[in-house]
Design a protein around this motif. Structure first.
Motif, PDB file in Angstrom:
ATOM      1  N   THR A  69     -12.853  30.873 -10.674  1.00 32.79           N
ATOM      2  CA  THR A  69     -13.269  32.280 -10.785  1.00 32.79           C
ATOM      3  C   THR A  69     -12.062  33.203 -10.891  1.00 32.79           C
ATOM      4  OG1 THR A  69     -15.245  31.781  -9.464  1.00 32.79           O
ATOM      5  CG2 THR A  69     -14.641  34.088  -9.709  1.00 32.79           C
ATOM      6  N   SER A  70     -11.049  32.948 -10.099  1.00 33.03           N
ATOM      7  CA  SER A  70      -9.835  33.769 -10.162  1.00 33.03           C
ATOM      8  C   SER A  70      -9.126  33.612 -11.500  1.00 33.03           C
ATOM      9  CB  SER A  70      -8.892  33.384  -9.018  1.00 33.03           C
ATOM     10  OG  SER A  70      -9.463  33.660  -7.764  1.00 33.03           O
ATOM     11  N   GLU A  71      -9.092  32.391 -12.012  1.00 35.37           N
ATOM     12  CA  GLU A  71      -8.450  32.158 -13.300  1.00 35.37           C
ATOM     13  C   GLU A  71      -9.185  32.888 -14.420  1.00 35.37           C
ATOM     14  OE1 GLU A  71      -5.428  29.825 -14.031  1.00 35.37           O
ATOM     15  OE2 GLU A  71      -5.422  31.079 -12.234  1.00 35.37           O
ATOM     16  N   LEU A  72     -10.500  32.862 -14.408  1.00 32.48           N
ATOM     17  CA  LEU A  72     -11.262  33.573 -15.440  1.00 32.48           C
ATOM     18  C   LEU A  72     -11.056  35.075 -15.328  1.00 32.48           C
ATOM     19  CD1 LEU A  72     -14.623  31.574 -15.411  1.00 32.48           C
ATOM     20  CD2 LEU A  72     -12.868  31.554 -17.180  1.00 32.48           C
ATOM     21  N   LYS A  73     -11.021  35.588 -14.113  1.00 34.43           N
ATOM     22  CA  LYS A  73     -10.808  37.021 -13.928  1.00 34.43           C
ATOM     23  C   LYS A  73      -9.426  37.434 -14.443  1.00 34.43           C
ATOM     24  CE  LYS A  73     -12.354  38.636 -10.133  1.00 34.43           C
ATOM     25  NZ  LYS A  73     -12.514  38.960  -8.684  1.00 34.43           N
ATOM     26  N   THR A  74      -8.411  36.651 -14.117  1.00 30.34           N
ATOM     27  CA  THR A  74      -7.059  36.954 -14.598  1.00 30.34           C
ATOM     28  C   THR A  74      -6.975  36.847 -16.116  1.00 30.34           C
ATOM     29  OG1 THR A  74      -6.146  36.089 -12.526  1.00 30.34           O
ATOM     30  CG2 THR A  74      -4.633  36.325 -14.391  1.00 30.34           C
ATOM     31  N   ALA A  75      -7.630  35.835 -16.684  1.00 30.96           N
ATOM     32  CA  ALA A  75      -7.607  35.660 -18.134  1.00 30.96           C
ATOM     33  C   ALA A  75      -8.256  36.849 -18.844  1.00 30.96           C
ATOM     34  CB  ALA A  75      -8.314  34.362 -18.516  1.00 30.96           C
ATOM     35  N   PHE A  76      -9.346  37.352 -18.304  1.00 31.43           N
ATOM     36  CA  PHE A  76     -10.000  38.495 -18.938  1.00 31.43           C
ATOM     37  C   PHE A  76      -9.170  39.769 -18.781  1.00 31.43           C
ATOM     38  CE2 PHE A  76     -14.273  37.630 -20.577  1.00 31.43           C
ATOM     39  CZ  PHE A  76     -14.363  36.279 -20.299  1.00 31.43           C
ATOM     40  N   GLN A  77      -8.457  39.905 -17.692  1.00 25.94           N
ATOM     41  CA  GLN A  77      -7.564  41.066 -17.548  1.00 25.94           C
ATOM     42  C   GLN A  77      -6.445  41.020 -18.576  1.00 25.94           C
ATOM     43  OE1 GLN A  77      -6.302  40.853 -13.465  1.00 25.94           O
ATOM     44  NE2 GLN A  77      -8.138  41.860 -12.669  1.00 25.94           N
ATOM     45  N   ILE A  78      -5.855  39.853 -18.769  1.00 30.20           N
ATOM     46  CA  ILE A  78      -4.815  39.711 -19.796  1.00 30.20           C
ATOM     47  C   ILE A  78      -5.408  39.942 -21.181  1.00 30.20           C
ATOM     48  CG2 ILE A  78      -3.147  38.122 -20.819  1.00 30.20           C
ATOM     49  CD1 ILE A  78      -2.926  36.754 -18.113  1.00 30.20           C
ATOM     50  N   GLY A  79      -6.601  39.408 -21.417  1.00 27.80           N
ATOM     51  CA  GLY A  79      -7.250  39.609 -22.714  1.00 27.80           C
ATOM     52  C   GLY A  79      -7.546  41.064 -23.002  1.00 27.80           C
ATOM     53  N   PHE A  80      -7.911  41.839 -21.982  1.00 27.16           N
ATOM     54  CA  PHE A  80      -8.157  43.271 -22.177  1.00 27.16           C
ATOM     55  C   PHE A  80      -6.889  43.986 -22.633  1.00 27.16           C
ATOM     56  CE2 PHE A  80      -7.920  47.540 -20.295  1.00 27.16           C
ATOM     57  CZ  PHE A  80      -8.957  48.152 -20.974  1.00 27.16           C
ATOM     58  N   MET A  81      -5.761  43.644 -22.012  1.00 20.41           N
ATOM     59  CA  MET A  81      -4.504  44.259 -22.411  1.00 20.41           C
ATOM     60  C   MET A  81      -4.102  43.853 -23.826  1.00 20.41           C
ATOM     61  SD  MET A  81      -3.911  46.081 -19.825  1.00 20.41           S
ATOM     62  CE  MET A  81      -2.315  46.694 -20.336  1.00 20.41           C
ATOM     63  N   LEU A  82      -4.463  42.636 -24.231  1.00 19.27           N
ATOM     64  CA  LEU A  82      -4.174  42.214 -25.599  1.00 19.27           C
ATOM     65  C   LEU A  82      -5.047  42.947 -26.613  1.00 19.27           C
ATOM     66  CD1 LEU A  82      -3.813  38.323 -25.223  1.00 19.27           C
ATOM     67  CD2 LEU A  82      -2.008  39.942 -25.796  1.00 19.27           C
ATOM     68  N   PHE A  83      -6.256  43.260 -26.234  1.00 19.41           N
ATOM     69  CA  PHE A  83      -7.200  43.888 -27.157  1.00 19.41           C
ATOM     70  C   PHE A  83      -6.823  45.326 -27.492  1.00 19.41           C
ATOM     71  CE2 PHE A  83     -10.918  41.116 -27.709  1.00 19.41           C
ATOM     72  CZ  PHE A  83     -11.428  41.645 -28.880  1.00 19.41           C
ATOM     73  N   LEU A  84      -6.187  46.039 -26.569  1.00 20.23           N
ATOM     74  CA  LEU A  84      -5.978  47.478 -26.740  1.00 20.23           C
ATOM     75  C   LEU A  84      -5.203  47.852 -28.004  1.00 20.23           C
ATOM     76  CD1 LEU A  84      -5.324  48.744 -23.097  1.00 20.23           C
ATOM     77  CD2 LEU A  84      -7.364  49.028 -24.516  1.00 20.23           C
ATOM     78  N   PRO A  85      -4.026  47.269 -28.292  1.00 27.15           N
ATOM     79  CA  PRO A  85      -3.309  47.693 -29.504  1.00 27.15           C
ATOM     80  C   PRO A  85      -4.076  47.377 -30.788  1.00 27.15           C
ATOM     81  CG  PRO A  85      -2.248  45.785 -28.521  1.00 27.15           C
ATOM     82  CD  PRO A  85      -3.246  46.263 -27.538  1.00 27.15           C
TER      83      PRO A  85
END
Length: 260
Positions: A192-208
């Protein structure tokens, strides 16, 4: 290659009794010439409730059942989950459907996972595989030593909130230290922690890339080119931006550093 060998040896350690299936081929070999040492002791532990050895068919059934869950179990206990999810989100953010293909993403995730897990695998080799091969410890002690190293890695990457949530669901008593957390609670909390961290990183990748899509859509609307797909126009700019900032090196380095 050394890290690949360590991972392969770990799989063989978790299932040391797999080689017992060869006894069907070597039945004519005397017992004194059979596999000696620690492997004999490991085989002798595979017995029924009355102490008699399990039949070969039951042992094969047990081994095949464990083999179905072993790959998923090993992948869930390493950094593979976070890496593969981030790479999949990156491909979606770029607007690419099949490039890089799934095989390439899985390969990148596996080798980057080996890089991240190298310190843990080296400790497993020093504390579990090497003593077991030398006959200093038995299979159960080797598995416990290997589990301790993976437990330490997983507990460092697990959020306390997720750990507390699963502990409350299991109605477990308060743990005195992180080493007291059982795998039955640690494993779902870790994933669960790994998925949460992965989605946080993915959100930052999506912005630009989202900004590029918005700009391209606004320009096309102002020019009256409403029939042209904004994704078709923005894709070259996304690829150009990703290449100019050396995106792959930055992403791989950031993913590896996120486990420190």
């Amino acid at each position: 290659m050394k890290r690949l060998a360590s991972l392969s040896a770990l799989v063989a350690l978790i299932l040391p009794k797999l080689a017992y299936a060869q006894a069907a081929v070597a039945q004519a070999v005397p017992a004194s010439a059979a596999m000696p040492g620690a492997l004999d002791r490991a085989f002798s532990n595979m017995a029924g409730a009355g102490g008699e050895p399990l039949s070969l068919s039951l042992q094969l059934l047990l081994v095949m059942g464990l083999l179905t869950i072993l790959p998923a179990l090993i992948l869930m206990m390493t950094s593979f989950t976070r890496i593969i999810v981030v790479l999949a989100i990156l491909r979606q953010a770029l607007g690419l459907q099949q490039s890089p293909p799934n095989q390439v993403l899985i390969g990148l995730s596996l080798f980057l996972s080996l890089f991240v897990m190298a310190p843990t695998l080296e400790k497993v080799n020093a504390n579990a595989l090497a003593p077991y091969s030398a006959g200093q410890i038995n299979a159960e002690q080797a598995i416990a030593a290997a589990g301790t190293e993976f437990h330490g890695f997983m507990i460092r990457q697990t959020r306390k909130t997720d750990l507390a949530m699963f502990a409350d669901m299991a109605k477990a008593p308060k743990f005195q230290s992180s080493a007291d957390v059982p795998f039955s609670i640690l494993l779902p909390a870790f994933v669960t922690s790994e998925l949460k961290t992965a989605f946080q990183i993915g959100f930052m990748l999506f912005l630009p890339f989202l900004v590029i899509d918005l700009v391209v859509s606004s320009v096309l609307m102002s020019l009256g080119m409403m029939m042209m797909s904004p994704m078709l126009v923005s894709l070259p700019f996304k690829l150009l931006l990703f290449v100019l900032v050396d995106g792959w090196a930055l992403l791989m380095g950031s993913l590896a550093a996120s486990f420190v």
